[in-house]
Design a protein around this motif. Structure first.
Motif, mmCIF file in Angstrom:
data_model
loop_
_atom_site.group_PDB
_atom_site.id
_atom_site.type_symbol
_atom_site.label_atom_id
_atom_site.label_comp_id
_atom_site.label_asym_id
_atom_site.label_seq_id
_atom_site.Cartn_x
_atom_site.Cartn_y
_atom_site.Cartn_z
ATOM 1 N N SER A 588 0.842 -1.189 0.000
ATOM 2 C CA SER A 588 0.000 0.000 0.000
ATOM 3 C C SER A 588 0.883 1.247 0.000
ATOM 4 O O SER A 588 1.997 1.245 0.511
ATOM 5 C CB SER A 588 -0.915 -0.008 1.217
ATOM 6 N N ARG A 591 1.222 6.851 3.517
ATOM 7 C CA ARG A 591 0.385 8.043 3.596
ATOM 8 C C ARG A 591 1.279 9.271 3.510
ATOM 9 O O ARG A 591 2.369 9.299 4.062
ATOM 10 C CB ARG A 591 -0.373 8.029 4.914
ATOM 11 N N ARG A 592 0.779 10.272 2.826
ATOM 12 C CA ARG A 592 1.570 11.494 2.676
ATOM 13 C C ARG A 592 1.519 12.309 3.955
ATOM 14 O O ARG A 592 0.517 12.285 4.662
ATOM 15 C CB ARG A 592 1.000 12.327 1.545
ATOM 16 N N PRO A 593 2.591 13.040 4.232
ATOM 17 C CA PRO A 593 2.554 13.872 5.439
ATOM 18 C C PRO A 593 1.474 14.943 5.317
ATOM 19 O O PRO A 593 1.119 15.367 4.225
ATOM 20 C CB PRO A 593 3.945 14.501 5.480
ATOM 21 N N LEU A 594 0.979 15.357 6.471
ATOM 22 C CA LEU A 594 -0.057 16.376 6.518
ATOM 23 C C LEU A 594 0.667 17.706 6.438
ATOM 24 O O LEU A 594 1.176 18.202 7.424
ATOM 25 C CB LEU A 594 -0.797 16.230 7.843
ATOM 26 N N GLY B 56 -5.479 16.793 13.412
ATOM 27 C CA GLY B 56 -5.825 16.013 12.237
ATOM 28 C C GLY B 56 -4.716 15.137 11.701
ATOM 29 O O GLY B 56 -4.818 14.568 10.624
ATOM 30 N N GLU B 57 -3.641 15.019 12.475
ATOM 31 C CA GLU B 57 -2.491 14.264 11.993
ATOM 32 C C GLU B 57 -2.428 12.887 12.647
ATOM 33 O O GLU B 57 -2.870 12.705 13.773
ATOM 34 C CB GLU B 57 -1.213 15.033 12.340
ATOM 35 N N THR B 58 -1.859 11.920 11.925
ATOM 36 C CA THR B 58 -1.591 10.626 12.540
ATOM 37 C C THR B 58 -0.082 10.474 12.714
ATOM 38 O O THR B 58 0.664 10.557 11.741
ATOM 39 C CB THR B 58 -2.077 9.468 11.658
ATOM 40 N N ALA B 205 -7.600 -4.537 7.616
ATOM 41 C CA ALA B 205 -7.636 -3.534 6.558
ATOM 42 C C ALA B 205 -8.898 -2.683 6.676
ATOM 43 O O ALA B 205 -8.862 -1.461 6.521
ATOM 44 C CB ALA B 205 -7.586 -4.223 5.197
ATOM 45 N N ARG B 206 -10.024 -3.311 6.988
ATOM 46 C CA ARG B 206 -11.286 -2.566 7.077
ATOM 47 C C ARG B 206 -11.264 -1.569 8.220
ATOM 48 O O ARG B 206 -11.716 -0.436 8.082
ATOM 49 C CB ARG B 206 -12.451 -3.536 7.298
ATOM 50 N N LEU B 208 -8.637 -0.196 9.602
ATOM 51 C CA LEU B 208 -7.720 0.901 9.275
ATOM 52 C C LEU B 208 -8.387 1.902 8.338
ATOM 53 O O LEU B 208 -8.274 3.122 8.520
ATOM 54 C CB LEU B 208 -6.444 0.346 8.633
ATOM 55 N N VAL B 212 -9.090 5.956 8.940
ATOM 56 C CA VAL B 212 -8.675 7.017 8.021
ATOM 57 C C VAL B 212 -9.890 7.853 7.612
ATOM 58 O O VAL B 212 -9.851 9.092 7.620
ATOM 59 C CB VAL B 212 -7.981 6.413 6.783
ATOM 60 N N GLN B 215 -10.984 10.122 10.299
ATOM 61 C CA GLN B 215 -10.053 11.238 10.455
ATOM 62 C C GLN B 215 -10.286 12.297 9.389
ATOM 63 O O GLN B 215 -10.277 13.494 9.682
ATOM 64 C CB GLN B 215 -8.616 10.725 10.360
ATOM 65 N N GLU B 216 -10.523 11.830 8.167
ATOM 66 C CA GLU B 216 -10.716 12.815 7.103
ATOM 67 C C GLU B 216 -11.978 13.618 7.330
ATOM 68 O O GLU B 216 -12.060 14.788 6.962
ATOM 69 C CB GLU B 216 -10.735 12.100 5.748
ATOM 70 N N ARG B 233 2.778 2.429 7.957
ATOM 71 C CA ARG B 233 2.956 3.157 6.692
ATOM 72 C C ARG B 233 1.603 3.504 6.089
ATOM 73 O O ARG B 233 1.411 4.565 5.531
ATOM 74 C CB ARG B 233 3.744 2.300 5.707
ATOM 75 N N HIS B 234 0.655 2.573 6.255
ATOM 76 C CA HIS B 234 -0.654 2.751 5.649
ATOM 77 C C HIS B 234 -1.424 3.900 6.301
ATOM 78 O O HIS B 234 -2.146 4.614 5.630
ATOM 79 C CB HIS B 234 -1.437 1.445 5.818
ATOM 80 N N ILE B 235 -1.246 4.095 7.595
ATOM 81 C CA ILE B 235 -2.144 5.022 8.301
ATOM 82 C C ILE B 235 -1.472 6.315 8.750
ATOM 83 O O ILE B 235 -2.157 7.290 9.032
ATOM 84 C CB ILE B 235 -2.801 4.301 9.503
ATOM 85 N N SER B 236 -0.129 6.341 8.801
ATOM 86 C CA SER B 236 0.517 7.486 9.450
ATOM 87 C C SER B 236 0.941 8.560 8.463
ATOM 88 O O SER B 236 1.414 8.267 7.364
ATOM 89 C CB SER B 236 1.762 7.025 10.202
ATOM 90 N N HIS B 237 0.794 9.826 8.899
ATOM 91 C CA HIS B 237 1.407 10.922 8.159
ATOM 92 C C HIS B 237 2.896 10.967 8.473
ATOM 93 O O HIS B 237 3.732 11.155 7.608
ATOM 94 C CB HIS B 237 0.759 12.248 8.546
#
Lengths: 605, 303
Positions: A588, A591-594, B56-58, B205-206, B208, B212, B215-216, B233-237
């Motif tokens: 996957s 995620r891009r940084p905020l 709003g950041e992870t 996966a669901r 996570l 997200v 959060q959005e 990696r999938h969830i963090s800024h």
């Protein structure tokens, strides 16, 4: 065949309606004949004592020496005692004294023990120290002597005696409650309540009291029974309130006339015996009803989640059996594992076929409840007793293992030619034995080694599995080593008798990734060095990719796809396999940084 | 939903509150010590940790067992004692709050624990569990129940789930319930302590994706504690890597999980098996090379 959970039922799991638990408890309790009879007896005793004036016209204290020791019948249904008092009246009114006295004792014990236990267990600190110390002190005081001293100084009074007795029983309740609270306050849901902003009082009321309730009720019922015994004992000794009818006093009187009218002993004896026995049995039945009793069936079945499917439903086996080439170490055909339930049976492994060759690693992959561990345990013959296993063939190295024979054939092979590496390293080492003896013992038994030979081999094995200081670990107890080391020890144990087949059930799930990588390396090198066949049960496709030659994907008790590892990852054919592989997050996008908040360059140093 | 009072559904966009100018949460030089038993030296779980999380950041917090990552989360939640250092939330120090003030913070900081089986009281219905944080604030029972229906919808559980007990739900569903509980007072920060590591792959996966999506929509910030680099990696800024009570590396998800700088992060990355046989073989070879280099340099160092 539905493979993917339907969108409506998330997780694909049916949700059953909730029964009201309290109602169920009573119903469950009444279903138990012992509990029903005990409850009936206690109810009868309470009712009869309460309704004493209605049941007899006699005064329990009114003596009439002229009618002393009158036989049963007529105006005195149970006769009269040594000074001519009506036995029935004394029995009924005596019940009042006994029940009230013991109720008082129980009330004192519970009212003191529960609040103090709650506060000490929940808040701990100095109060816990003082309260626990006092409880220990009271518990160490000899009860009967203290009672005699108290009665000696305040005079003979049943209720005072029973209140003191309650005080003496309070530490038991206190310690029970404190222990329970200590355990519950560590629960995550209590932490969650704290984070939610609940006050301590509210947390105790909502979360803690519920857990304390049931054990306290059980203990109270037991104190009730003991109280009657103690009270009768005191009264028998003549230490109860004088002039008050009581079962103990009746015994005392009957004892005086034991040669002339022994039947007088029967009535109070019967009343005491029945009441005490009924409350004891009720306590046991309550324990069973509240905590599932001695059977505890639900716990034993490991991760076996039943596949909900009606019995007798016949579908063709989803996979053609692998063609046998002759050098198979293990051949399983049509393996089926079922557990009995109220109406029929639940199938947890359904017509599974697999083969393992020498030097080959077969991965059994699936999600929880897919039946992968049950399949492995069936091969090992380690399923719980209530499991029913059938198979067309279950052949290990030319020997038919048979499924009905849980004993001999398999036992001879297990440990000797089939090794097993469990999931939880720590719970599979006996905490009360040193690592060394746990390693050496099976070798002495299976290989017939002498004590020193076994030790030598065990030390060599420990070194082989990468333990830096084998001699120290050999003499250590399991709690003195880390989880990763424990798993290495178990792998050493599994290969100690040079097995041909190794069955590993999620061997690295409980380990950190860096340790997992090392343990997988170890298992691979041992497997290659000894050309062992291996069945590896896992839910992790990364582990499969790392070590497995062939893979079988299980869902709902069946193998839905089996293929060489490379083919399976490159081109999964079954939709369920594809769904699982798509769920892995490996590829996957990060995620891009905020970028916009301007808080990126914080104090990260 | 019209029945829900406005203060229960507040959204934290980039609003005008002056307290929102700085980072939402900043931890500075945090030390957590647990007293040793019987005059032993206290155990230092965190040795001076500093980090920030924006609104709003992870922030993903990766580490192995015993690294102190869970302790950091618990210290922010007020469940672990702070020995030194400060935790600042919206400009206000929160590391040594009184009980009452700490309770009030439940409005802004919430938690989702790892184990969906022990984080829900088995004796309470889902309704009771979800209304609990709301009723504390004096919300009426009816408003609370309306909010619960909305929450259940948000985490995609059937509306009639409220009357049931936790044991009737699967692990994934329970974790949704725990998420709903954390969301009930629309917090600004949720500490997620390994929320998906007890779940099956497909559920993982669901859940996570659900986090997200929430959060959005609500601009909630997450401190996402996990041992799994692919999850992080999938969830963090941004990602912070913990090792022995210290943060050894921080950076964007792409850089920390793609080109890790610290040797420990490199080791962690190479140890995680890839679900692909050929690539895993490569990764394994790379890991062995790294281990060999390490032990060689250790030998050189000791010689």
């Amino acid at each position: 065949m539905t493979l993917l959970p339907e969108p409506g039922t998330l997780g694909g799991e049916p949700v059953i309606a909730a029964p009201a638990s309290r109602q169920r408890l009573l119903r469950r309790l009444l279903k138990d004949p012992v509990a029903a009879v005990s409850l009936a007896i206690l109810g009868l005793v309470v009712l009869a004592s309460a309704a004493a004036p209605l049941l007899t016209a006699h005064d329990p204290a009114g003596s009439n020496v002229a009618h002393a020791l009158a036989p049963a019948g007529g105006a005195h249904p149970l006769g009269t005692d040594g000074v001519g008092r009506d036995v029935l009246a004394r029995l009924l009114y005596g019940g009042r004294t006994s029940l009230l006295g013991t109720a008082l004792a129980t009330a004192v014990a519970v009212l003191l023990g529960v609040p103090l236990g709650l506060v000490a267990g929940y808040f701990r600190g100095w109060f816990d120290g003082v309260a626990s110390w006092s409880a220990n002190l009271v518990m160490s005081v000899p009860a009967i002597i203290l009672l005699l001293v108290v009665l000696g100084s305040v005079g003979q009074n049943t209720y005072v005696a029973m209140a003191v007795f309650g005080l003496l029983m309070a530490p038991g309740v206190f310690r029970l409650v404190r222990g329970l609270v200590n355990a519950v306050r560590e629960e995550l849901y209590v932490d969650a309540a704290r984070v939610s902003g609940l006050s301590d009082g509210r947390i105790i009321r909502r979360h803690i009291l519920r857990v304390v309730q049931a054990p306290v009720i059980i203990q109270a019922v037991q104190i009730l029974g003991i109280g009657i015994l103690i009270q009768s004992g005191l009264e028998f000794l003549g230490l109860g309130s004088s002039g008050k009818a009581s079962w103990g006093a009746m015994l005392n009187d009957a004892f005086g006339n034991i040669y002339t009218k022994p039947v007088l002993l029967l009535w109070p004896g019967l009343a005491i015996g029945l009441t005490v026995a009924a409350s004891g049995l009720l306590g046991n039945a309550l324990t069973d009803a509240l905590f599932g009793g001695a059977a505890g069936r639900s716990r034993k079945r490991r991760s076996a989640k039943p596949v909900k499917r009606s019995v007798g439903e016949d579908r063709p086996t989803s996979l053609p059996l692998p063609r046998l080439s002759g050098d198979e170490l293990l051949v399983v055909e049509d393996l089926k594992v079922t557990y009995p339930k109220d109406d029929g049976e639940t199938i947890v492994v359904d017509r599974v076929g697999l083969t393992v060759r020498r030097g080959e690693v077969l991965g059994l992959v699936g999600e929880s409840g897919s039946g992968k561990s049950q399949t492995a345990f069936a091969v090992l013959g380690l399923l719980p007793a209530e499991a029913r296993t059938t198979a067309r063939r279950l052949v290990f190295d030319g020997t038919e293992l048979g499924t009905s024979d849980r004993g001999r054939t398999r036992q001879a092979l297990r440990g000797r030619r089939i090794g097993y590496v469990p999931q939880e390293p720590m719970s599979n080492l006996d905490p009360s034995f040193r690592i060394g003896s746990q390693l050496a013992e099976p070798m002495r038994r299976h290989l017939g080694l002498s004590r020193s030979e076994a030790k030598e081999k065990a030390l060599a094995l420990l070194e082989r599995v990468g333990i830096a200081d084998p001699a120290r670990v050999y003499t250590s107890y399991p709690h003195q080593i880390s989880g990763g080391m424990a798993q290495r020890v178990l792998i050493a144990a599994a290969v100690s008798c040079d097995p041909d087949l190794l069955v590993a059930d999620e061997p690295t799930t409980a380990l950190d990734v860096t340790v997992q990588a090392e343990v997988l390396d170890l298992m691979r090198s041992l497997q290659q060095e000894r050309r062992m066949g291996m069945i590896l049960v896992t839910h992790d496709f990364g582990v499969v990719a790392d070590i497995c030659d062939r893979v079988a994907v299980m869902q709902n008790g069946r193998i839905v796809e089996a293929a060489p590892a490379r083919d399976l990852f490159a081109a999964p054919t079954h939709p369920y396999t594809r769904m699982l592989l798509d769920s892995t997050l490996e590829d996957s996008e990060p995620r891009r940084p905020l970028g916009t908040t301007g808080t990126e360059q914080g104090a990260d140093a | 939903m019209s029945a829900v009072p406005a203060d229960l559904t507040r959204h934290h966009g980039p609003d005008k509150d002056p307290a929102d100018d700085g980072p939402l949460l900043s931890v500075d030089g945090l030390v957590v010590e647990y007293p040793g038993k019987r005059r032993k030296v206290p155990f230092r779980a965190l040795k001076g940790v500093s980090l920030t999380i924006g609104a709003g950041e992870t922030l993903g917090l990766v580490g192995e067992s015993g690294s102190g990552k869970t302790t950091l989360g618990r210290a922010i939640l007020g469940l672990a004692p702070v020995t030194h250092g400060t935790i600042t939330f919206r400009g206000r120090g929160i590391s040594h709050l009184g009980k009452r003030e700490r309770r009030a913070l439940g409005e802004d900081i919430q938690v989702v624990f790892q184990d969906p089986y022990t984080s829900l009281n088995p004796a309470l219905t889902i309704d009771d569990i979800l209304t609990e944080p709301l009723l504390v604030t004096g919300v009426s029972g009816r408003d609370a129940r309306a909010r619960v229906r909305e929450l259940l919808h948000q985490v995609r559980l059937p509306a009639d789930a409220g009357a049931r007990l936790p044991r009737e739900f699967s692990g994934g569903q329970r974790q949704r319930i725990a998420i709903a509980r954390a969301l009930s007072r629309s917090p600004r920060l949720i500490v997620c302590d390994e929320p998906v590591s007890a779940l099956d792959l497909s559920n993982q996966a669901r859940v996570l994706d659900l986090l997200v999506e929430i959060q959005e929509r609500t601009s909630v910030a997450y401190l996402f504690v996990t041992h799994d680099l692919s999850v992080v990696r999938h969830i963090s800024h941004r990602v912070a890597v913990m090792y022995h009570g210290e943060i050894v590396e921080t950076g964007t998800a792409a850089s920390v999980t793609g080109q890790p700088q610290h040797p420990y992060t490199q080791k962690l990355l190479l140890a995680a098996p890839v679900p692909h046989p050929a690539r895993q073989a490569e990764r394994r070879a790379a890991r062995r090379e790294l281990t060999a280099r390490e032990s060689a340099s250790m030998k050189a160092g000791s010689a």
